[in-house]
Design a protein around this motif. Structure first.
Motif, PDB file in Angstrom:
ATOM      1  N   ASP A 195       0.842  -1.199   0.000  1.00 49.24           N
ATOM      2  CA  ASP A 195       0.000   0.000   0.000  1.00 49.24           C
ATOM      3  C   ASP A 195       0.878   1.251   0.000  1.00 49.24           C
ATOM      4  O   ASP A 195       0.581   2.233  -0.684  1.00 49.24           O
ATOM      5  N   LEU A 196       1.957   1.213   0.774  1.00 42.82           N
ATOM      6  CA  LEU A 196       2.854   2.367   0.851  1.00 42.82           C
ATOM      7  C   LEU A 196       3.528   2.635  -0.486  1.00 42.82           C
ATOM      8  O   LEU A 196       3.756   3.794  -0.845  1.00 42.82           O
ATOM      9  N   VAL A 197       3.842   1.579  -1.235  1.00 43.75           N
ATOM     10  CA  VAL A 197       4.411   1.773  -2.574  1.00 43.75           C
ATOM     11  C   VAL A 197       3.422   2.542  -3.446  1.00 43.75           C
ATOM     12  O   VAL A 197       3.792   3.499  -4.134  1.00 43.75           O
ATOM     13  N   CYS A 198       2.163   2.131  -3.409  1.00 42.56           N
ATOM     14  CA  CYS A 198       1.131   2.798  -4.210  1.00 42.56           C
ATOM     15  C   CYS A 198       0.909   4.229  -3.751  1.00 42.56           C
ATOM     16  O   CYS A 198       0.780   5.145  -4.573  1.00 42.56           O
ATOM     17  N   ALA A 199       0.869   4.428  -2.431  1.00 44.40           N
ATOM     18  CA  ALA A 199       0.713   5.779  -1.894  1.00 44.40           C
ATOM     19  C   ALA A 199       1.922   6.634  -2.259  1.00 44.40           C
ATOM     20  O   ALA A 199       1.771   7.826  -2.576  1.00 44.40           O
ATOM     21  N   ALA A 200       3.113   6.036  -2.231  1.00 49.00           N
ATOM     22  CA  ALA A 200       4.322   6.780  -2.597  1.00 49.00           C
ATOM     23  C   ALA A 200       4.247   7.251  -4.039  1.00 49.00           C
ATOM     24  O   ALA A 200       4.626   8.387  -4.351  1.00 49.00           O
ATOM     25  N   LEU A 201       3.758   6.396  -4.936  1.00 46.44           N
ATOM     26  CA  LEU A 201       3.627   6.799  -6.335  1.00 46.44           C
ATOM     27  C   LEU A 201       2.674   7.988  -6.452  1.00 46.44           C
ATOM     28  O   LEU A 201       3.002   9.001  -7.079  1.00 46.44           O
ATOM     29  N   CYS A 202       1.516   7.902  -5.846  1.00 48.17           N
ATOM     30  CA  CYS A 202       0.528   8.972  -5.929  1.00 48.17           C
ATOM     31  C   CYS A 202       1.068  10.265  -5.328  1.00 48.17           C
ATOM     32  O   CYS A 202       0.978  11.332  -5.943  1.00 48.17           O
ATOM     33  N   ASN A 203       1.610  10.191  -4.136  1.00 47.39           N
ATOM     34  CA  ASN A 203       2.085  11.391  -3.461  1.00 47.39           C
ATOM     35  C   ASN A 203       3.302  11.990  -4.140  1.00 47.39           C
ATOM     36  O   ASN A 203       3.474  13.210  -4.143  1.00 47.39           O
ATOM     37  N   CYS A 204       4.135  11.160  -4.742  1.00 48.85           N
ATOM     38  CA  CYS A 204       5.271  11.662  -5.509  1.00 48.85           C
ATOM     39  C   CYS A 204       4.763  12.426  -6.739  1.00 48.85           C
ATOM     40  O   CYS A 204       5.245  13.524  -7.043  1.00 48.85           O
ATOM     41  N   MET A 205       3.784  11.859  -7.431  1.00 45.36           N
ATOM     42  CA  MET A 205       3.206  12.553  -8.588  1.00 45.36           C
ATOM     43  C   MET A 205       2.612  13.885  -8.172  1.00 45.36           C
ATOM     44  O   MET A 205       2.806  14.905  -8.844  1.00 45.36           O
ATOM     45  N   MET A 206       1.887  13.911  -7.046  1.00 45.16           N
ATOM     46  CA  MET A 206       1.308  15.164  -6.553  1.00 45.16           C
ATOM     47  C   MET A 206       2.403  16.180  -6.221  1.00 45.16           C
ATOM     48  O   MET A 206       2.258  17.370  -6.503  1.00 45.16           O
ATOM     49  N   THR A 207       3.476  15.703  -5.619  1.00 43.43           N
ATOM     50  CA  THR A 207       4.572  16.600  -5.240  1.00 43.43           C
ATOM     51  C   THR A 207       5.229  17.218  -6.465  1.00 43.43           C
ATOM     52  O   THR A 207       5.476  18.434  -6.502  1.00 43.43           O
ATOM     53  N   ILE A 208       5.485  16.410  -7.492  1.00 44.60           N
ATOM     54  CA  ILE A 208       6.106  16.938  -8.712  1.00 44.60           C
ATOM     55  C   ILE A 208       5.143  17.910  -9.411  1.00 44.60           C
ATOM     56  O   ILE A 208       5.553  18.972  -9.885  1.00 44.60           O
ATOM     57  N   MET A 209       3.845  17.570  -9.441  1.00 44.95           N
ATOM     58  CA  MET A 209       2.878  18.521  -9.987  1.00 44.95           C
ATOM     59  C   MET A 209       2.869  19.798  -9.156  1.00 44.95           C
ATOM     60  O   MET A 209       2.733  20.907  -9.702  1.00 44.95           O
ATOM     61  N   GLY A 210       3.035  19.670  -7.843  1.00 43.35           N
ATOM     62  CA  GLY A 210       3.081  20.835  -6.971  1.00 43.35           C
ATOM     63  C   GLY A 210       4.279  21.726  -7.247  1.00 43.35           C
ATOM     64  O   GLY A 210       4.164  22.959  -7.262  1.00 43.35           O
ATOM     65  N   ILE A 211       5.429  21.113  -7.490  1.00 41.19           N
ATOM     66  CA  ILE A 211       6.636  21.887  -7.825  1.00 41.19           C
ATOM     67  C   ILE A 211       6.399  22.689  -9.097  1.00 41.19           C
ATOM     68  O   ILE A 211       6.692  23.878  -9.173  1.00 41.19           O
ATOM     69  N   VAL A 212       5.840  22.023 -10.103  1.00 44.16           N
ATOM     70  CA  VAL A 212       5.569  22.689 -11.381  1.00 44.16           C
ATOM     71  C   VAL A 212       4.502  23.767 -11.211  1.00 44.16           C
ATOM     72  O   VAL A 212       4.610  24.860 -11.767  1.00 44.16           O
ATOM     73  N   SER A 213       3.461  23.473 -10.427  1.00 47.97           N
ATOM     74  CA  SER A 213       2.385  24.452 -10.253  1.00 47.97           C
ATOM     75  C   SER A 213       2.897  25.702  -9.539  1.00 47.97           C
ATOM     76  O   SER A 213       2.503  26.814  -9.897  1.00 47.97           O
ATOM     77  N   GLU A 214       3.770  25.536  -8.555  1.00 45.13           N
ATOM     78  CA  GLU A 214       4.321  26.711  -7.865  1.00 45.13           C
ATOM     79  C   GLU A 214       5.247  27.499  -8.781  1.00 45.13           C
ATOM     80  O   GLU A 214       5.241  28.725  -8.770  1.00 45.13           O
ATOM     81  N   ARG A 215       6.017  26.795  -9.583  1.00 44.52           N
ATOM     82  CA  ARG A 215       6.921  27.463 -10.526  1.00 44.52           C
ATOM     83  C   ARG A 215       6.154  28.259 -11.576  1.00 44.52           C
ATOM     84  O   ARG A 215       6.512  29.376 -11.918  1.00 44.52           O
ATOM     85  N   ASP A 216       5.056  27.654 -12.079  1.00 47.68           N
ATOM     86  CA  ASP A 216       4.317  28.249 -13.194  1.00 47.68           C
ATOM     87  C   ASP A 216       3.055  29.000 -12.779  1.00 47.68           C
ATOM     88  O   ASP A 216       2.310  29.474 -13.639  1.00 47.68           O
ATOM     89  N   GLY A 217       2.788  29.085 -11.477  1.00 40.95           N
ATOM     90  CA  GLY A 217       1.606  29.810 -11.021  1.00 40.95           C
ATOM     91  C   GLY A 217       0.298  29.122 -11.356  1.00 40.95           C
ATOM     92  O   GLY A 217      -0.704  29.783 -11.635  1.00 40.95           O
ATOM     93  N   ILE A 218       0.272  27.806 -11.326  1.00 41.48           N
ATOM     94  CA  ILE A 218      -0.934  27.028 -11.617  1.00 41.48           C
ATOM     95  C   ILE A 218      -1.561  26.612 -10.289  1.00 41.48           C
ATOM     96  O   ILE A 218      -0.892  26.035  -9.434  1.00 41.48           O
ATOM     97  N   LEU A 219      -2.840  26.888 -10.115  1.00 40.19           N
ATOM     98  CA  LEU A 219      -3.517  26.501  -8.875  1.00 40.19           C
ATOM     99  C   LEU A 219      -3.686  24.981  -8.822  1.00 40.19           C
ATOM    100  O   LEU A 219      -4.313  24.392  -9.704  1.00 40.19           O
ATOM    101  N   LEU A 220      -3.120  24.365  -7.798  1.00 46.27           N
ATOM    102  CA  LEU A 220      -3.204  22.912  -7.652  1.00 46.27           C
ATOM    103  C   LEU A 220      -3.768  22.510  -6.290  1.00 46.27           C
ATOM    104  O   LEU A 220      -4.224  21.385  -6.117  1.00 46.27           O
TER     105      LEU A 220
END
Length: 133
Positions: free
Chosen positions: A41-66
């Motif tokens: 379960d943690l592997v699956c959660a890690a994948l999801c949360n990692c994807m969210m984190t990378i989207m968060g980095i991009v959203s903060e860089r580009d001013g996209i509301l996430l």
């Protein structure tokens, strides 16, 4: 990180810097009580949360509301030995998809697939990801 086997198919993991802990339990279909995340379960959660984190980095860089994005995660295990993860299905939902341009949505989607966990998982594990935005 440190980890300790605490008995009855349970472990206690500690993030040393923060002191935060995670207890795992074997799932009910593998002799556990299913009262906590299983290691897979943690592997699956890690994948999801990692994807969210990378989207968060991009959203903060580009001013996209996430903020407020949510996800559901489904794990499918193999039916034959050896027991392992066969598929991880993640459905992301943006709380206000109408505010995203097509370009912004595409940038976020591409970013998700570049997360280190996604790139580290064995290629036999199907990563089925959908974006509701």
């Amino acid at each position: 990180m440190t980890a300790e086997y605490i008995g009855q198919l349970r472990t206690n993991g500690t993030h040393v810097k923060s002191g935060k802990t995670i207890v795992t339990d074997a799932p009910t279909d593998n002799n556990g009580k299913g009262e906590a995340y299983s290691p897979t379960d943690l592997v699956c959660a890690a994948l999801c949360n990692c994807m969210m984190t990378i989207m968060g980095i991009v959203s903060e860089r580009d001013g996209i509301l996430l903020k407020g994005i949510t996800a559901t995660i489904e794990k499918t295990m193999t039916g034959e030995a050896p027991r392992k993860i066969a598929k991880i299905k993640i459905d992301f939902t943006h709380p206000n998809p109408e505010i995203l341009s097509t370009k912004q949505a595409d940038v976020l989607k591409r970013a998700a697939y570049t997360c280190p966990v996604a790139l580290s998982l064995h290629p036999e594990i199907v990563q089925e990801v959908s974006f509701n935005f």
